[in-house]
Design a protein around this motif. Structure first.
Motif, PDB file in Angstrom:
ATOM      1  N   UNK A   1       0.834  -1.192   0.000  1.00  5.79           N
ATOM      2  CA  UNK A   1       0.000   0.000   0.000  1.00  5.79           C
ATOM      3  C   UNK A   1       0.874   1.251   0.000  1.00  5.79           C
ATOM      4  N   UNK A   2       0.514   2.189  -0.841  1.00  2.00           N
ATOM      5  CA  UNK A   2       1.202   3.465  -0.916  1.00  2.00           C
ATOM      6  C   UNK A   2       0.798   4.343   0.268  1.00  2.00           C
ATOM      7  N   UNK A   3       1.439   5.477   0.395  1.00  2.00           N
ATOM      8  CA  UNK A   3       1.146   6.380   1.502  1.00  2.00           C
ATOM      9  C   UNK A   3      -0.334   6.795   1.492  1.00  2.00           C
ATOM     10  N   UNK A   4      -1.034   6.468   2.558  1.00  2.00           N
ATOM     11  CA  UNK A   4      -2.447   6.791   2.771  1.00  2.00           C
ATOM     12  C   UNK A   4      -3.345   6.258   1.653  1.00  2.00           C
ATOM     13  N   UNK A   5      -2.895   5.206   0.986  1.00  2.00           N
ATOM     14  CA  UNK A   5      -3.659   4.632  -0.118  1.00  2.00           C
ATOM     15  C   UNK A   5      -5.012   4.087   0.334  1.00  2.00           C
ATOM     16  N   UNK A   6      -5.056   3.371   1.441  1.00  2.00           N
ATOM     17  CA  UNK A   6      -6.326   2.803   1.897  1.00  2.00           C
ATOM     18  C   UNK A   6      -7.307   3.922   2.248  1.00  2.00           C
ATOM     19  N   UNK A   7      -6.835   4.939   2.940  1.00  2.00           N
ATOM     20  CA  UNK A   7      -7.701   6.052   3.301  1.00  2.00           C
ATOM     21  C   UNK A   7      -8.219   6.791   2.071  1.00  2.00           C
ATOM     22  N   UNK A   8      -7.404   6.861   1.042  1.00  2.00           N
ATOM     23  CA  UNK A   8      -7.843   7.497  -0.197  1.00  2.00           C
ATOM     24  C   UNK A   8      -8.861   6.639  -0.936  1.00  2.00           C
ATOM     25  N   UNK A   9      -8.676   5.329  -0.902  1.00  2.00           N
ATOM     26  CA  UNK A   9      -9.653   4.429  -1.513  1.00  2.00           C
ATOM     27  C   UNK A   9     -10.990   4.536  -0.795  1.00  2.00           C
ATOM     28  N   UNK A  10     -10.948   4.559   0.532  1.00  2.00           N
ATOM     29  CA  UNK A  10     -12.180   4.671   1.311  1.00  2.00           C
ATOM     30  C   UNK A  10     -12.858   6.015   1.051  1.00  2.00           C
ATOM     31  N   UNK A  11     -12.067   7.086   0.982  1.00  2.00           N
ATOM     32  CA  UNK A  11     -12.638   8.393   0.683  1.00  2.00           C
ATOM     33  C   UNK A  11     -13.397   8.398  -0.630  1.00  2.00           C
ATOM     34  N   UNK A  12     -12.870   7.691  -1.619  1.00  2.00           N
ATOM     35  CA  UNK A  12     -13.535   7.588  -2.915  1.00  2.00           C
ATOM     36  C   UNK A  12     -14.817   6.766  -2.810  1.00  2.00           C
ATOM     37  N   UNK A  13     -14.762   5.658  -2.086  1.00  2.00           N
ATOM     38  CA  UNK A  13     -15.943   4.807  -1.926  1.00  2.00           C
ATOM     39  C   UNK A  13     -17.070   5.546  -1.215  1.00  2.00           C
ATOM     40  N   UNK A  14     -16.732   6.355  -0.238  1.00  2.00           N
ATOM     41  CA  UNK A  14     -17.758   7.121   0.476  1.00  2.00           C
ATOM     42  C   UNK A  14     -18.395   8.158  -0.447  1.00  2.00           C
ATOM     43  N   UNK A  15     -17.597   8.805  -1.299  1.00  2.00           N
ATOM     44  CA  UNK A  15     -18.155   9.750  -2.265  1.00  2.00           C
ATOM     45  C   UNK A  15     -19.154   9.052  -3.184  1.00  2.00           C
ATOM     46  N   UNK A  16     -18.810   7.845  -3.611  1.00  2.00           N
ATOM     47  CA  UNK A  16     -19.731   7.077  -4.452  1.00  2.00           C
ATOM     48  C   UNK A  16     -20.983   6.717  -3.657  1.00  2.00           C
TER      49      UNK A  16
END
Length: 270
Positions: free
Chosen positions: A193-208
């Motif tokens: 995982x890249x730096x804060x990658x999981x948090x960025x993925x979750x942020x995108x999922x919440x927007x959806x």
């Protein structure tokens, strides 16, 4: 010298992350202080990955070396008697000298917990969930599927840790109920995982899930490789390092955490 592998859990609320920082309280710092009290000499602890301030763990793996004279120390019990209440050793074992908690790791798993109720919030959960409100879970499920497989995750990497490649593989991404009917846990297992990658993925999922983006947005962002086009990073407190998997040939490594998790030794963690 003997190499010791620990599996540790910690509440990241009052830590400035995993990694040592001058004048700041870190998980690595607390562990090294406790070990040094036992050995009488300075000992460096190596973790399977870094976690940011506020991020938790119940499957962090670390290793360190001690003199042969310390082989009789009951390391789990000894360390837990010295460590603060917000970090604990779940397991301790001697491993072969070639074992490395970061470089030998094969898979890693992280979880992220969401609070889906808007009308009220349990205050004692504030350090462990993101109060995001109701989500369209069918849209979230469709979005998660686009993350599976090998992709360039440049659009989901925050700056701060140089890496040679932003390509990673996601083996599994699923959701399940949390501690109450108002919580949902997202669980992702990947090769790294890249730096804060999981948090960025979750942020995108919440927007959806909020209807502010379409499930196809994930696929488009992966193609664009542009972090500035992606939604904001999810808060730290919902994230937890769940476990690391080393395989049968990992020099004493075993499954840790709730499920298998994988990191091919690349730093710059979530």
């Amino acid at each position: 010298m003997q190499r010791i592998k620990l599996i540790i859990a910690y509440d990241g609320t009052n830590f400035c992350g995993w990694q040592l920082q001058p004048e700041l309280r870190t998980v690595q710092g607390e562990l090294e202080k406790a070990i040094t009290r036992i050995t009488g000499t300075s000992v460096r602890v190596h973790g399977s990955g870094r976690t940011d301030s506020g991020v938790h763990a119940y499957g962090q793996v670390v290793h360190f070396d001690v003199d042969d004279t310390r082989v009789t120390v009951p390391w789990q019990r000894a360390l837990n008697s010295l460590l603060p209440d917000d970090v604990t050793v779940l397991d301790a074992e001697f491993v072969t000298p070639d074992f490395h908690s970061r470089f030998n790791a094969l898979r890693k798993t992280y979880t992220y917990t969401l609070w889906l109720e808007n009308n009220f919030f349990l205050p004692w959960r504030r350090h462990y969930v993101w109060k995001c409100g109701p989500l369209d879970l069918k849209a979230v499920d469709r979005s998660m599927q686009f993350f599976l497989g090998e992709h360039d995750f440049a659009a989901f990497q925050n700056t701060g840790t140089p890496v040679s490649s932003t390509v990673r593989t996601i083996f599994d991404f699923k959701r399940y109920p949390g501690q109450s009917e108002h919580e949902m846990v997202l669980e992702v297992c990947g090769s790294g995982f890249l730096k804060q990658m999981v948090r960025n993925m979750v942020g995108c999922l919440v927007e959806v899930g909020r209807g502010k983006a379409e499930p196809e947005t994930v696929r488009l962002l992966l193609q664009m490789k542009d972090r500035t086009a992606a939604p904001a990073t999810a808060p730290a407190q919902g994230l937890c390092m769940a476990g690391v998997y080393y395989g049968e040939t990992g020099s004493g490594g075993t499954d840790t955490g709730r499920n298998q998790a994988h990191n091919s030794g690349i730093n710059g963690e979530v």
